[in-house]
Enzyme design. Structure first.
Site, PDB file in Angstrom:
ATOM      1  N   PRO A   2     -44.713 129.933  24.806  1.00  0.00           N
ATOM      2  CA  PRO A   2     -43.497 130.723  25.039  1.00  0.00           C
ATOM      3  C   PRO A   2     -43.763 131.843  26.027  1.00  0.00           C
ATOM      4  O   PRO A   2     -44.774 132.526  25.958  1.00  0.00           O
ATOM      5  CB  PRO A   2     -43.182 131.283  23.644  1.00  0.00           C
ATOM      6  CG  PRO A   2     -43.804 130.329  22.692  1.00  0.00           C
ATOM      7  CD  PRO A   2     -45.047 129.848  23.383  1.00  0.00           C
ATOM      8  N   GLU A   3     -42.843 131.994  26.984  1.00  0.00           N
ATOM      9  CA  GLU A   3     -42.968 133.054  27.969  1.00  0.00           C
ATOM     10  C   GLU A   3     -42.026 134.201  27.613  1.00  0.00           C
ATOM     11  O   GLU A   3     -41.376 134.185  26.564  1.00  0.00           O
ATOM     12  CB  GLU A   3     -42.694 132.491  29.364  1.00  0.00           C
ATOM     13  CG  GLU A   3     -43.736 131.463  29.789  1.00  0.00           C
ATOM     14  CD  GLU A   3     -43.638 131.083  31.255  1.00  0.00           C
ATOM     15  OE1 GLU A   3     -43.026 131.847  32.037  1.00  0.00           O
ATOM     16  OE2 GLU A   3     -44.156 130.023  31.631  1.00  0.00           O
TER      17      GLU A   3
END
Length: 293
Positions: A2-3
């Site tokens: 996840p960014e």
């Protein structure tokens, strides 16, 4: 992994049930994730009130009245699920996403009850690959920790502008892709959104930092902000296991112009180019060599 937009989506999903809530019934189903849980984790969290919830780079920070800050990094597959006790908050998925989300209880590693007035929520943490981790840090420990010391500017901060990029990249021989991925310069900007921002700015990922002109810096700073803001509004990108706290997946992946589109036509009007892939410092870079100079 996840960014920033995905982590921001999780933060916004957790905030209504966590901020101002008293935590209780902390349950750990294993002694560790990527690293062991902090000493006396359940004891230190039980009875604490969450005063505010923040995000720094790709970390979630729950500030508690007992001084401890509960820090979570989601790793590659970590996710929170929020369920009102006595009901089910998970929305039905409509199948228009890349992946569904596994909520197999064998991957449920931590649970806590959050009580705010008459609102009571069960917050579960799932992590199939267990690359995520949790910390309990005091404010002094947070600023001095290896996880937070030296983090750069946030992508949506006003401080990230053309002048900042020109100053940071001046004299640098490293390419733009590598520089933009450096967390000491810009915190939380990851591979997907670097590729998309460079495409929007029409800049080659191979350009040396010292070759960036002021006009290109203006385009790049604007592109970074727009792609991050749009991804947050879309709930992130569900290209693997990411889901919001409701169980719903993000859908920004349907707006990708270059990422994961190797061999497909460039989407720029009038461009005859094809999306290419190469590797920079171990990460895949997707770009159009016709558009991006």
């Amino acid at each position: 992994m996840p960014e920033l937009p995905e982590v921001e989506t999780v933060k916004r999903g957790l905030a209504p049930s966590l901020e101002g809530a008293v935590l209780s019934n902390v349950r750990l189903n294993r002694p560790n994730l990527r690293y062991p849980f902090p000493d006396r984790f359940a004891e230190r969290v039980n009875g604490a009130t969450v005063t505010r919830l923040e995000r720094r780079a790709k970390y979630l920070l729950a500030y508690m009245d007992a001084e401890d800050i509960w820090v979570t990094h989601l790793g590659m597959t970590g996710r929170f699920q929020v369920t009102p006790l006595g009901g089910n908050a998970a929305k039905a998925l409509d199948g228009n996403y890349y992946h569904s989300v596994d909520t197999n209880t064998k991957h449920l590693h931590m649970s806590v009850v959050a009580t705010k007035g008459d609102q009571i929520h069960l917050i579960d943490y799932y992590d199939p690959r267990r690359f995520g981790f949790m910390l309990l840090l005091t404010p002094d420990e947070l600023s001095a920790s290896k996880w937070f010391q030296g983090l750069g500017v946030e992508p949506l901060d006003a401080a990230l502008n053309a002048d900042f990029l020109m100053a940071q990249f001046a004299g640098r021989a490293a390419n733009l892709k590598t520089l933009l991925m450096a967390q000491g310069l810009i915190a939380g900007l990851g591979n997907i959104y670097v590729c998309e921002a460079l495409y929007r700015a029409r800049l080659s990922p191979d350009m040396a930092g010292r070759g960036l002109a002021p006009v290109g810096a203006e385009r790049l700073s604007a592109a970074i902000k727009s792609v991050i803001a749009e991804a947050i509004a879309a709930g992130g990108s569900s290209i693997s296991d990411f889901a919001a706290t409701s169980g719903e997946l993000g859908y920004f992946q349907h707006r990708f112009k270059v990422y994961d589109r190797k061999g497909q036509p460039c989407l720029t009007e009038g461009c005859a180019g094809v999306i290419e892939r190469k590797v920079h410092t171990g990460r895949s870079t997707f770009f159009c060599s016709t558009c991006q100079k």
